[in-house]
Motif scaffolding. Structure first.
Motif, PDB file in Angstrom:
ATOM      1  N   GLY A  13      -4.686   1.415 -10.621  1.00  0.00           N
ATOM      2  CA  GLY A  13      -5.825   0.560 -10.311  1.00  0.00           C
ATOM      3  C   GLY A  13      -6.171  -0.432 -11.388  1.00  0.00           C
ATOM      4  O   GLY A  13      -7.159  -1.167 -11.265  1.00  0.00           O
ATOM      5  N   HIS A  14      -5.380  -0.495 -12.468  1.00  0.00           N
ATOM      6  CA  HIS A  14      -5.646  -1.407 -13.574  1.00  0.00           C
ATOM      7  C   HIS A  14      -4.595  -2.516 -13.623  1.00  0.00           C
ATOM      8  O   HIS A  14      -3.457  -2.318 -13.215  1.00  0.00           O
TER       9      HIS A  14
ATOM     10  N   ASN B 295       0.816  -1.215   0.000  1.00  0.00           N
ATOM     11  CA  ASN B 295       0.000   0.000   0.000  1.00  0.00           C
ATOM     12  C   ASN B 295       0.851   1.267   0.000  1.00  0.00           C
ATOM     13  O   ASN B 295       0.409   2.317  -0.461  1.00  0.00           O
TER      14      ASN B 295
ATOM     15  N   THR C 290       0.573  -3.490 -12.940  1.00  0.00           N
ATOM     16  CA  THR C 290      -0.522  -2.831 -12.257  1.00  0.00           C
ATOM     17  C   THR C 290      -0.157  -1.368 -12.081  1.00  0.00           C
ATOM     18  O   THR C 290       0.935  -1.030 -11.634  1.00  0.00           O
TER      19      THR C 290
ATOM     20  N   ARG D 122      -6.588  -5.766 -20.695  1.00  0.00           N
ATOM     21  CA  ARG D 122      -6.642  -4.901 -19.513  1.00  0.00           C
ATOM     22  C   ARG D 122      -7.859  -5.257 -18.664  1.00  0.00           C
ATOM     23  O   ARG D 122      -8.977  -5.405 -19.183  1.00  0.00           O
TER      24      ARG D 122
ATOM     25  N   ASP E 213      -9.765  -3.408 -15.739  1.00  0.00           N
ATOM     26  CA  ASP E 213      -9.726  -2.099 -15.099  1.00  0.00           C
ATOM     27  C   ASP E 213     -10.240  -2.169 -13.665  1.00  0.00           C
ATOM     28  O   ASP E 213     -10.677  -3.224 -13.181  1.00  0.00           O
ATOM     29  N   SER E 214     -10.203  -1.036 -12.978  1.00  0.00           N
ATOM     30  CA  SER E 214     -10.550  -1.006 -11.561  1.00  0.00           C
ATOM     31  C   SER E 214     -12.037  -1.234 -11.317  1.00  0.00           C
ATOM     32  O   SER E 214     -12.445  -1.471 -10.181  1.00  0.00           O
ATOM     33  N   SER E 215     -12.860  -1.184 -12.383  1.00  0.00           N
ATOM     34  CA  SER E 215     -14.297  -1.466 -12.256  1.00  0.00           C
ATOM     35  C   SER E 215     -14.623  -2.929 -12.524  1.00  0.00           C
ATOM     36  O   SER E 215     -15.787  -3.322 -12.442  1.00  0.00           O
TER      37      SER E 215
END
Length: 206
Positions: free
Chosen positions: A124-125, A100, A121, A139, A141-143
């Motif tokens: 967030g991807h 982190n 990374t 890819r 993605d963060s979603s």
């Protein structure tokens, strides 16, 4: 070149110890390497995680540090459970890259004499890149959207061809007699079932 030898006539095992007699957690036993100008450039440390006062309290990690632009910093750690951390001092997996507190991109490279790929990374991807062709192939993605041929997937699966003249396709099944189905449904299991049945490509159902 100079050489230093540590020799023993022991028939089984020869040991070299770097010891710290103080029983305190976080104590270290260090081995420094000074490659030039009598200044250390690398360091191997055994770190006491517990105080070593009894057998039940004897836990240690092994850390590897290097100097860059004058600053010595830990780069890799093997913890007492055998987990390896790169840019991580408390790895929780067998290979744990980053933490982190680490900013910027992190990557894993896989290369042979034919191709060089990286898994990265950043922001967030999670991306999969063909470095030999300087092209991103996939890819996440963060979603949670997955893109093939696109760096901006807008749906759960977004397949894009780079050329407008080429249709974007995906294939289900690879056996002439295999039933291949694509099911589109909601949480009530109602929806569209598109399938190809048997060995004839012209036999389809919906």
């Amino acid at each position: 070149s100079d050489a230093v030898f540590l020799r023993s006539s022991e028939s089984t095992t020869t040991n070299v110890y770097i010891t710290n007699t103080n029983a305190t957690a976080n104590n270290t036993a260090n081995l420094y390497f000074a490659p030039a100008n009598n200044v250390s450039g690398a360091l191997i440390s055994s770190i006491a995680i517990e105080d070593f006062s009894s057998s039940a309290n004897r836990t240690a990690d092994l850390a590897f540090s290097t100097r860059k632009d004058g600053t010595m910093a830990e780069r890799l750690r093997i913890d007492s459970s055998g987990n390896v951390g790169i840019k991580n001092t408390s790895p929780t997996a067998q290979l744990h890259i980053g933490a982190n507190s680490v900013s910027g991109a992190l990557g894993l490279g896989l290369q042979n004499d034919s191709r060089f790929y990286t898994i990265n990374t950043d922001g967030g991807h999670l991306t999969f890149k063909d470095e030999s062709a300087a092209t991103e192939r996939m890819r996440l993605d963060s979603s949670g959207n997955l893109g093939l041929g696109t760096t901006s997937p807008s749906t759960k699966l977004n397949v894009v061809e780079s050329s407008a003249a080429t249709a974007a396709t995906f294939k289900v099944g690879d056996n002439a007699a295999q039933v291949a189905n694509v099911v589109v449904s909601n949480d009530a299991d109602t929806g569209l079932n598109l399938g190809v049945f048997g060995s004839s490509a012209g036999t389809a159902g919906m």
